[in-house]
Scaffold this motif. Structure first.
Motif, PDB file in Angstrom:
ATOM      1  N   VAL A 188       0.822  -0.996   0.017  1.00 17.19           N
ATOM      2  CA  VAL A 188      -0.012   0.020   0.141  1.00 17.19           C
ATOM      3  C   VAL A 188       0.931   1.246   0.025  1.00 17.19           C
ATOM      4  N   GLY A 189       1.791   1.405   0.708  1.00 16.11           N
ATOM      5  CA  GLY A 189       2.823   2.347   0.692  1.00 16.11           C
ATOM      6  C   GLY A 189       3.549   2.554  -0.638  1.00 16.11           C
ATOM      7  N   LEU A 190       3.937   1.622  -1.231  1.00 15.51           N
ATOM      8  CA  LEU A 190       4.344   1.620  -2.715  1.00 15.51           C
ATOM      9  C   LEU A 190       3.608   2.216  -3.611  1.00 15.51           C
ATOM     10  N   LEU A 191       2.458   1.533  -3.553  1.00 16.47           N
ATOM     11  CA  LEU A 191       0.998   2.139  -4.459  1.00 16.47           C
ATOM     12  C   LEU A 191       1.157   3.803  -4.294  1.00 16.47           C
ATOM     13  N   SER A 192       0.662   4.037  -2.835  1.00 15.70           N
ATOM     14  CA  SER A 192       0.378   5.304  -2.753  1.00 15.70           C
ATOM     15  C   SER A 192       1.338   6.523  -2.891  1.00 15.70           C
TER      16      SER A 192
ATOM     17  N   LEU B 226       1.137   9.374  -5.668  1.00 14.82           N
ATOM     18  CA  LEU B 226       1.341  10.644  -5.426  1.00 14.82           C
ATOM     19  C   LEU B 226       2.630  11.240  -6.148  1.00 14.82           C
ATOM     20  N   LEU B 227       3.308  10.529  -6.689  1.00 15.11           N
ATOM     21  CA  LEU B 227       4.290  10.913  -7.580  1.00 15.11           C
ATOM     22  C   LEU B 227       3.949  11.013  -8.892  1.00 15.11           C
ATOM     23  N   LEU B 228       3.085  10.405  -9.340  1.00 16.69           N
ATOM     24  CA  LEU B 228       2.290  10.604 -10.631  1.00 16.69           C
ATOM     25  C   LEU B 228       1.698  11.997 -10.681  1.00 16.69           C
ATOM     26  N   GLY B 229       0.832  12.152  -9.637  1.00 18.16           N
ATOM     27  CA  GLY B 229       0.125  13.474  -9.315  1.00 18.16           C
ATOM     28  C   GLY B 229       1.010  14.844  -9.323  1.00 18.16           C
TER      29      GLY B 229
ATOM     30  N   THR C 288      -9.338   7.951  -2.820  1.00 18.26           N
ATOM     31  CA  THR C 288      -8.226   7.109  -2.694  1.00 18.26           C
ATOM     32  C   THR C 288      -6.972   7.682  -2.009  1.00 18.26           C
ATOM     33  N   ILE C 289      -6.747   8.763  -2.469  1.00 17.61           N
ATOM     34  CA  ILE C 289      -5.476   9.406  -1.685  1.00 17.61           C
ATOM     35  C   ILE C 289      -5.784   9.552  -0.220  1.00 17.61           C
ATOM     36  N   LEU C 290      -6.724  10.188   0.002  1.00 14.34           N
ATOM     37  CA  LEU C 290      -7.089  10.219   1.449  1.00 14.34           C
ATOM     38  C   LEU C 290      -7.301   8.918   2.336  1.00 14.34           C
ATOM     39  N   THR C 291      -7.923   7.993   1.642  1.00 10.71           N
ATOM     40  CA  THR C 291      -7.761   6.707   2.317  1.00 10.71           C
ATOM     41  C   THR C 291      -6.394   6.126   2.457  1.00 10.71           C
TER      42      THR C 291
ATOM     43  N   PHE D 290      -4.729   5.289   6.282  1.00  9.96           N
ATOM     44  CA  PHE D 290      -4.267   4.124   6.480  1.00  9.96           C
ATOM     45  C   PHE D 290      -2.826   4.307   6.944  1.00  9.96           C
ATOM     46  N   LEU D 291      -1.920   4.870   6.197  1.00  2.00           N
ATOM     47  CA  LEU D 291      -0.530   5.013   6.497  1.00  2.00           C
ATOM     48  C   LEU D 291      -0.395   5.671   7.804  1.00  2.00           C
TER      49      LEU D 291
END
Length: 180
Positions: free
Chosen positions: A15-19, A23-26, A49-52, A56-57
């Motif tokens: 989940v950390g890598l995906l987030s 975020l980097l793509l944004g 999705t970003i907020l969730t 979570f993190l």
């Protein structure tokens, strides 16, 4: 590390890598992906999705922080608080007392003793691993060893012993043990 801890670490890592990727793509303009990120940012699900993921993190890292701040190493001493002050008994002292109490039993070889001090419940656990040459009446011998060690520690050190765990293994399995 047990299976649940490993699963939580793997899940947190994924989940950390995906987030971080999202975020980097944004933030950075990648020419091949700009049209997709622009479409994603206008969608409602992207913000949720970003907020969730962020919440979570944050919860996971808060739990890690609190665990790191609150966790204490196992005590190496048993502490008794009296009216006159504090009395401490070290693990090594308790282990030496166990070794001394084991000397009276014939046929015991290579005893390995470990002591666990439970400071919350104010008690001690003793673990003994040894080989026995006398193969007769092992349950009776084991019970005698447990009783003697418990009584000796409680009388000499005045430390309550929760239990004495004894592991007896066969001397024929280890060739390095010899009787002189």
């Amino acid at each position: 590390m047990n299976g649940l801890n490993r699963a939580l670490l793997v899940l947190t890592g994924i989940v950390g890598l995906l987030s971080v990727g999202i975020l980097l793509l944004g933030v950075y303009d990648v020419p091949q992906l700009t049209q997709y990120t622009d479409q994603w940012q206008t969608q409602d699900w992207y913000i949720y999705t970003i907020l969730t993921i962020g919440i979570f993190l944050a919860v996971i890292f808060l739990i890690m922080l609190m665990t790191g701040l609150v966790a204490r190493p196992k005590p190496k001493r048993y502490t008794i608080q009296t009216g006159e002050g504090r009395i401490t008994v070290s693990k090594e002292t308790i282990k030496k007392s166990v070794y001394e109490s084991l000397k009276q039993f014939q046929g015991l070889r290579t005893p390995n003793v470990s002591v666990d001090i439970d400071s919350k419940r104010e008690r001690v656990r003793v673990f003994i691993d040894c080989a026995v040459f006398n193969r007769e009446r092992l349950p009776t011998l084991g019970k005698d060893i447990q009783t003697h060690v418990k009584e000796r520690i409680e009388s000499l050190m005045e430390v309550p012993v929760a239990d004495v765990t004894l592991n007896i293994h066969d001397t024929k399995l280890k060739t390095s043990e010899r009787v002189i």
